[in-house]
Design an enzyme around this catalytic site. Structure first.
Site, short mmCIF file in Angstrom:
data_model
loop_
_atom_site.label_atom_id
_atom_site.label_comp_id
_atom_site.label_asym_id
_atom_site.label_seq_id
_atom_site.Cartn_x
_atom_site.Cartn_y
_atom_site.Cartn_z
N THR A 1 1.64 2.18 8.85
CA THR A 1 1.45 3.58 9.21
C THR A 1 0.30 4.16 8.38
OG1 THR A 1 3.27 3.96 7.66
CG2 THR A 1 3.76 4.11 9.99
N GLU B 1 -7.67 -10.21 2.74
CA GLU B 1 -6.43 -10.99 2.57
C GLU B 1 -6.76 -12.48 2.46
OE1 GLU B 1 -6.98 -8.64 4.81
OE2 GLU B 1 -5.41 -7.11 4.61
N ASP C 1 0.84 -1.20 0.00
CA ASP C 1 0.00 0.00 0.00
C ASP C 1 0.88 1.24 0.00
OD1 ASP C 1 -2.09 -1.70 0.05
OD2 ASP C 1 -2.65 -1.34 2.14
N ASP C 2 0.29 2.36 -0.47
CA ASP C 2 1.14 3.54 -0.65
C ASP C 2 1.44 4.29 0.64
OD1 ASP C 2 -1.33 4.72 -0.32
OD2 ASP C 2 -1.39 5.74 -2.25
N ASP C 3 0.81 3.90 1.75
CA ASP C 3 1.00 4.69 2.98
C ASP C 3 1.82 3.98 4.06
OD1 ASP C 3 -1.02 2.83 3.25
OD2 ASP C 3 -2.26 4.10 4.55
#
Ligand code: UGA
Ligand code: MN
Length: 330
Positions: A304, A276, A189-191
């Site tokens: 995060t 998942e 994920d990008d964060d």
């Protein structure tokens, strides 16, 4: 006469100071060293040197690895969507990936077409990448004000990434097909925050490798519990009996397994916490999981989440026609 006297005094003083300096320097030569190292026991010194040696060996290993091209490839699939912090998140992520050898980044935008921001960003990133897009249908997308857990996020985009991999896998021949046999797929994920060591842990994955994830599920960390080298259960605070109670950041799958199980995909209608499992159920059983990160004792990735920036002053200025220049990309 007075002048001469003064000069003489200065000269004598100068001579005395120099002499004293010379005597002091000569005395120092014969002195015993009283550095603290001497006070340390031999054992302490040896263990300190061992530590330094280990650090140096690790450093050499990673610097050699960065030049290597014959290690298994890592395909990283990242869903991303337009919001104020998007470019900041992608910047952070790309700077991590730039340190990882043999990484191919599959960025999938949650958008009806590729956006200029992501297109330009990727072109300048210096990474090997594939840019895809897939809009989440409205009925499956979180709406403003919905709690963040109401609907799965990134499912359609990850499936789009899997689709691209399967098409590429079907077309590959010879050496390229052999390289794909060894490759591994990770959903980043990008964060989140990723350590470089994580990628070396996942690089050699036979089926599905797993490891702890920090700061997730209302816990300091969640992790697979390993006994005699096998995953036997999961340390999690919520519904431990889910088929795979593991965050997206906590596993990687061999590309070979993905190519040989074309039915494996993420269920965009999955209940909260089952996204998942909806994918992994098609691929493995708990018995097959390969524990990494020192038998799941190390946290190498953190779930995060970036705070949404407040735009109170921007909104107020915009009402007066004084908002920030919209032509400046943020
Ligand atoms: C947790 C998990 O870490 C996610 O992997 C999982 O997809 C999510 O829960 C879920 O249950 O769906 P969380 O931090 O709550 O993650 O999710 P986000 O980080 O907000 O979203 C996950 C990914 O999807 C991010 O890369 C984000 O950019 C992307 N996303 C999010 C979209 O593409 N579209 C959206 O509308 C929202
Ligand atoms: Mn997240």
């Amino acid at each position: 006469m007075r002048m001469r006297l003064k000069l003489k005094t200065v000269f004598v003083l100068y001579f005395m100071v120099s002499l004293l300096g010379l005597i002091y320097a000569l005395m120092q030569l014969g002195q015993r060293c009283d550095c603290r190292d001497h006070a340390k026991s031999k054992d302490q010194q040896i263990s300190q040197l061992r530590g330094e040696l280990q650090k140096l060996q690790e450093h050499i290993k990673t610097s050699q690895l960065s030049k290597k091209t014959d290690v298994p490839r890592i395909y990283v699939i990242t869903p991303t969507y337009a919001r104020l912090v998007q470019k900041a998140e992608l910047t952070r992520l790309s700077h991590t990936f730039l340190h990882v050898p043999q990484l191919h980044w599959i960025v999938v935008e949650d958008a009806p077409q590729p956006t200029p921001l992501v297109t330009d960003f990727l072109a300048a990133s210096g990474l090997t990448y594939t840019h895809l897009y897939k809009l989440t249908p409205k009925d499956r997308k979180l709406q403003e004000g919905d709690p963040s857990w109401l609907k799965p996020r990134g499912a359609e985009q990850r499936n789009e990434g899997l689709h691209w991999l399967r098409e590429m896998g079907a077309a590959a021949k010879g050496k390229e097909a052999a390289a794909l046999e060894e490759a591994v797929v990770y959903f980043a994920d990008d964060d989140n925050t990723y350590s470089l060591q994580l990628f070396e842990e996942m690089r050699y994955t036979y089926r599905v490798s797993v490891w702890p994830v920090g700061l997730v599920g209302g816990m300091k960390f969640e992790r697979p519990v390993v006994e005699d080298g096998k995953v036997v259960r999961f340390h999690t605070g919520w519904r431990p009996n889910r088929p795979f109670p593991i965050d997206m950041a906590g596993f990687a799958v061999s590309l070979r397994l993905i190519l040989t199980n074309p039915q494996a995909r993420f269920d965009g209608d999955a209940q909260m916490g089952f996204l998942e499992s909806s994918f992994l159920q098609h691929l493995v059983t708990m018995d097959d999981l390969e524990p990494k990160a020192d038998l799941c004792t190390k946290v190498l990735v953190w779930h995060t989440r970036t705070e949404k920036p407040k735009m109170k002053r921007e909104d107020a200025l915009q009402k007066q026609g004084l908002g920030s220049d919209p032509d400046v990309e943020v």
